[in-house]
Design a protein around this motif. Structure first.
Motif, PDB file in Angstrom:
ATOM      1  N   SER D 152      -3.102  -2.372 -11.835  1.00 36.52           N
ATOM      2  CA  SER D 152      -4.105  -2.905 -10.899  1.00 36.52           C
ATOM      3  C   SER D 152      -5.261  -1.935 -10.722  1.00 36.52           C
ATOM      4  O   SER D 152      -6.435  -2.339 -10.684  1.00 36.52           O
ATOM      5  CB  SER D 152      -3.450  -3.168  -9.534  1.00 36.52           C
ATOM      6  N   THR D 170      -6.666 -10.210  -4.019  1.00 38.53           N
ATOM      7  CA  THR D 170      -5.250 -10.582  -3.996  1.00 38.53           C
ATOM      8  C   THR D 170      -4.675 -10.296  -5.380  1.00 38.53           C
ATOM      9  O   THR D 170      -5.266 -10.648  -6.402  1.00 38.53           O
ATOM     10  CB  THR D 170      -5.046 -12.067  -3.640  1.00 38.53           C
ATOM     11  N   VAL D 171      -3.531  -9.649  -5.381  1.00 37.11           N
ATOM     12  CA  VAL D 171      -2.916  -9.201  -6.625  1.00 37.11           C
ATOM     13  C   VAL D 171      -1.604  -9.943  -6.824  1.00 37.11           C
ATOM     14  O   VAL D 171      -0.726  -9.916  -5.957  1.00 37.11           O
ATOM     15  CB  VAL D 171      -2.622  -7.685  -6.569  1.00 37.11           C
ATOM     16  N   HIS D 207       3.227  -1.570  -3.673  1.00 37.83           N
ATOM     17  CA  HIS D 207       2.178  -1.029  -4.533  1.00 37.83           C
ATOM     18  C   HIS D 207       0.778  -1.322  -4.002  1.00 37.83           C
ATOM     19  O   HIS D 207      -0.192  -0.707  -4.431  1.00 37.83           O
ATOM     20  CB  HIS D 207       2.339  -1.553  -5.964  1.00 37.83           C
ATOM     21  N   GLN D 208       0.673  -2.278  -3.062  1.00 37.85           N
ATOM     22  CA  GLN D 208      -0.680  -2.578  -2.576  1.00 37.85           C
ATOM     23  C   GLN D 208      -1.290  -1.383  -1.846  1.00 37.85           C
ATOM     24  O   GLN D 208      -2.511  -1.185  -1.891  1.00 37.85           O
ATOM     25  CB  GLN D 208      -0.693  -3.861  -1.733  1.00 37.85           C
ATOM     26  N   SER D 212      -4.918   0.324  -2.784  1.00 38.87           N
ATOM     27  CA  SER D 212      -5.963   0.553  -1.787  1.00 38.87           C
ATOM     28  C   SER D 212      -6.368   2.017  -1.757  1.00 38.87           C
ATOM     29  O   SER D 212      -7.559   2.350  -1.688  1.00 38.87           O
ATOM     30  CB  SER D 212      -5.465   0.107  -0.410  1.00 38.87           C
ATOM     31  N   ALA D 219      -6.056  -4.671  -0.652  1.00 37.66           N
ATOM     32  CA  ALA D 219      -5.326  -5.426  -1.657  1.00 37.66           C
ATOM     33  C   ALA D 219      -4.130  -6.108  -1.017  1.00 37.66           C
ATOM     34  O   ALA D 219      -3.353  -5.472  -0.314  1.00 37.66           O
ATOM     35  CB  ALA D 219      -4.846  -4.488  -2.774  1.00 37.66           C
ATOM     36  N   LEU D 220      -3.992  -7.402  -1.284  1.00 40.49           N
ATOM     37  CA  LEU D 220      -2.839  -8.172  -0.797  1.00 40.49           C
ATOM     38  C   LEU D 220      -2.011  -8.535  -2.017  1.00 40.49           C
ATOM     39  O   LEU D 220      -2.510  -9.188  -2.934  1.00 40.49           O
ATOM     40  CB  LEU D 220      -3.309  -9.430  -0.078  1.00 40.49           C
ATOM     41  N   MET D 221      -0.749  -8.137  -2.002  1.00 36.86           N
ATOM     42  CA  MET D 221      -0.001  -8.212  -3.253  1.00 36.86           C
ATOM     43  C   MET D 221       1.285  -9.028  -3.134  1.00 36.86           C
ATOM     44  O   MET D 221       2.054  -8.875  -2.193  1.00 36.86           O
ATOM     45  CB  MET D 221       0.340  -6.793  -3.700  1.00 36.86           C
ATOM     46  N   ILE D 236      -5.499 -10.758 -10.714  1.00 36.91           N
ATOM     47  CA  ILE D 236      -6.144 -10.392  -9.455  1.00 36.91           C
ATOM     48  C   ILE D 236      -7.331 -11.304  -9.203  1.00 36.91           C
ATOM     49  O   ILE D 236      -8.182 -11.474 -10.075  1.00 36.91           O
ATOM     50  CB  ILE D 236      -6.630  -8.923  -9.525  1.00 36.91           C
TER      51      ILE D 236
END
Lengths: 341, 341, 341, 341
Positions: D152, D170-171, D207-208, D212, D219-221, D236
């Motif tokens: 990412s 968003t991931v 991991h978000q 960030s 990041a929303l994961m 993403i």
């Protein structure tokens, strides 16, 4: 640096030749031909090569003079054109089935047609280094054997040569979809070919003639397509001769392969990977061979595995080239395979 | 017993229609057409039907009068011929994309061509029983929605209808290879299509227009091909409106689906199968929907899953037929799916 | 309605019994036991049953009186406790390996321990309807055979019974991971078990004794784990007796299976599914059998396929129950399998 | 030649470190530790290394002094013991999650416990060469980032650094089973883990926070387990800032990565492999990044792919070591990946 050419570079064997030759310190890829994709980048059809090369395909007639030439397809459709192309290389590696069987009558029987180039048979050396290394040192025409044949011959030959087994063996070959090539029909659609255990050659698969030719054994062969892209495994039933011990079998393999860089004997009593497992060999030039033996009944199971596009094709060709050129024969063949995978 | 005909019986949707209709106690399969395979047995192309039927395909022009007719392909190539065929059935179920979008301008935008049969749009009822059951009871023309659209609509509609979410949602669709049909090109070869995570529609997948039409939401859709033959999963990001609780979301689903025979709410706190998982639905007519919600941030993830050939195609058609005919709508749709698989 | 109990309901065979019995019009599932999961919902471990049942597991000691009882595990650990449980059912179906071999000495040889319940052997009838239908009509103790044994016996028996083949055959069994059960160790991790061609039983697989017992043939068996969850395929090499024609082989199968509801003969000259293919049988109670024959050499390849959890386990048990109870033996076994898959 | 030690050599990351280091011309593997397998050969747990090494595991307390040390597991259980071991290496590469987040409070939030070794955080340099190459040249403590975080960050950072996108992204991460490690429970059984699209982290994947921290973006994961052993893909969704053109996006990537040996930009208009595809990267140290953009709506889809055990773990560590030692950073990382596969 020598100059290498690949005639038929857009197929799967062509792609593996490119991968290896682009990483070979002694070789420059002079050209890869493709009738259909002439002018297009090779990494368009072989996306794993992105960033490694800017090469584009040329039409066959544009093939330049080369030191070594690799042919990935049969000369059947145009023997004269092929001969003309072959003349542009000093040493030729033929990865088609054309020159695998020494006897044109056998070819006729198994392929259902006249041999296209019988005049080439006498000079062709088999590109299986473990059996023909000395001849390969001076060969100008090398015929790379079939993938299931290679696995079977490497698994059986030490036992046959040592006289440890009865003549008749049965070979059960299992093979992934890449063996059908990059252009294929409805039977190779993902929706049809996924999850299969497809007995596509129930009796008399062609490779049995190659196995017999190399080992002197009578081989009866069945082949099944499995849900894998790459990989060949052969599971062979044989009967040991009276008095043969497990130690004798192990010794025969050790004698044959202790010094071989690309054959490993895998025959353990326990573990998840007791026997040759093709998934561990993807991308590698290893052929793993193993066996299980019951001395009381003399039942012997012999197992071989390899990557059909590498040790069963392009890797055998590159290893043969390395021998022919006098280089370390492991050059450009160092990838050992992955686990887990 | 009513008489059913399938126009385009040799494809994957045709095969599933045959499987269900051959097991339907109220239906006799009068004919299945195939231009290419006319005269050949249907179990030649649908080998799972061996032993269940001796039916052979007929040419389209041989299609007899039927009570219900299923069309699996677009009328695009020959609207007049299609209209003539359609006249041979009292009730028509259209499984193509032709009649899914009510607005011909929207069709033009998403399909890049003029609508082939705009005159049919007004009468077509959407074959999604959960939203259109009452209309289906009297419909003579039913348009079965797209597979990813069905999963998305069923997952989103209770929330949209209850006003629980903001308009803009993003839909990530994952789909197996059978969605590409039984005749397909090199991109669907097993060697190319295996093991993929192929983002084939990065932005603006067509089904987003269907989702918007049904739910009133703005939907932005991406689609990825995964290494499966069957199955669709949609993973949707939405934002809840201020003040929305998890209980409200759960209640909206319960209200919408408590009485539905083929929608299950799957949203657990733990377990291997907490959320909708398409592999559990292969062959079944279920659409599973679920969600995860963080009230603090109002982030909402909504998930739907189904078998693209069943609840995403043939099963929706059969369920709609059952409703139209006044039968128990579960008839011939009883298979619940397998575990493990 | 009769009352059915399942002892050991949380495993994979237990799940398939539940799926079939919950859909059976003559059966009420009275209880499913699980020591570990007592009190938990059955659809927690069998998520495909969501929406079909609200049943929870009970502890074995809570097992009520039943008309029919299914045991999915061996009585080895606690023969007395098992006998007590078995007394709560009028008819018992044993899906463990306990009662498959009639001779306790053979059991000792193949399982490496004394037989736990030799006193039961005399009364147990084999739950393979195609061979033992008449005995099953009155049996109170039924032993369901092993999955690879069932496929092999159904593939071989017509030829053995008709005297068409020499005694010694070699059986190559291929099996998916569900055969290892729902609780399993590191060797069954996805990362290790994926993509395998794992020769886990190179020589002398246990099922060969069952095959010999049923067919009178000497069977030598090898088994390979393949990358599938469900499914068994056996590929068998045999030698026909002198003078045997392909027509005679085909006739032997037709005679044996023309009236059988769950055995199909699949032996075609062309097509993607010429021979039995387990993927087409997932969830179905079919066993497909087929062959290829070369009259000149008398080489015969015999192939069988089934779903190990259905026709190789739970399905055979339910079919046997249907026979025992005098019902249509196809009841609750109607799912034909899927294509594509 | 420098001496390298691996603490925790028996896991999957340990195996990949061994594969690379055994093929590294400047490195001698001094020891690999395993508490459980001390005294056993490393090729017992990493069968792809057969023939490459005779090394056996040692107990951690037997770890000799080394030039470089790789830790594959967290120091959580025994920070003091870990510190003592770490003192035996001049340069330490930590592949656990311990040192990835700079802020102990963030660690507490995402990992649900106090940070085990907060005193190490200040000195740790992130082992992502593309962002931290200069710092790595002198680092004595390197923290290798998470697999999905690496993909990412590499996919997003050029756009974030150039100010081309809005903050919130968003991931959607997709990952194979090897990410769960070599010792794992029932949820990773082949029968359960095969064929899945398992949304195991619907909201707020750990991991978000790493993403960030590295990019400055919110990041929303979400994360989904897919039916693969190796491989990570992140898809993403972002929104471009007003006025941003496709050319600007392409330029940002080119600027960032034109000189990078292990990042390729893959964003084509057509073809089977238009976007980053993890299957092409198995065993390779590439991270492929790509994008699709609709300037009208400013919708931007960004895609990254890598092998979680290589560029998402062991490969990043080896590349960082090469930089730290002043060698060509491509050393021992030459394998490009395979096609077809």
């Amino acid at each position: 640096m020598i100059r290498a050419g690949i005639v038929g570079g857009a197929g799967y064997i062509g792609g593996e030749l490119l991968r290896m030759l682009l990483g070979h310190p002694e070789v420059e890829v002079a050209a890869a031909t493709s009738t259909r994709l002439s002018g297009r980048r090779v990494d368009g059809s072989h996306p794993n090569l992105r960033g490694l090369t800017d090469l584009s395909y040329v039409a066959p007639e544009q093939l330049p003079e080369c030191d070594v030439l690799f042919f990935t397809a049969s000369s059947l459709d145009d023997p004269a054109g092929r001969a003309e192309l072959a003349a542009r290389g000093k040493v030729v590696f033929d990865l088609s089935a054309d020159l695998r069987l020494k006897d044109p009558a056998l070819y006729r029987k198994h392929y259902g047609r006249e041999h296209p180039v019988p005049e080439l048979l006498a000079d062709a050396v088999s590109g299986l280094p473990e059996l023909h290394r000395e001849s390969l040192r001076t060969a100008d025409l090398v015929s790379v054997p079939g993938c299931m044949a290679s696995a079977s011959i490497l698994a059986l030959n030490p036992l046959a040569a040592a006289g440890l087994i009865e003549s008749r063996v049965t070979v059960d070959g299992r093979v992934g979809s890449s063996g059908s090539g990059a252009s294929a029909g409805e039977m190779n659609l993902h929706s049809e070919r996924s999850n299969v255990l497809r007995v596509f050659a129930p009796l008399g698969h062609r490779h049995q003639a190659e196995i017999s030719q190399a080992t002197g054994l009578e081989a009866l062969m069945t082949a099944t397509g499995v849900d894998a892209v790459r990989g060949v495994q052969v599971v062979i039933r044989a009967t040991a001769r009276p008095g043969v011990t497990e130690a004798a079998i192990r010794a025969a393999y050790r004698t044959a392969y202790a010094a071989e860089p690309f054959v490993r004997v895998v025959a353990q009593k326990r573990g998840n990977y007791r026997f040759p497992e093709p998934k561990l060999l993807l991308g590698s030039n290893y052929c793993d061979v193993g066996f299980a033996y019951d001395a009381a009944s003399r039942e012997l199971l012999v197992i071989g595995a390899l990557d059909n596009l590498v040790k069963g094709g392009a890797g055998n060709a590159v290893q043969s080239m390395n021998i022919r050129m006098g280089w370390d024969e492991r050059t450009a063949l160092g990838f050992p395979g992955l686990h887990p995978i």
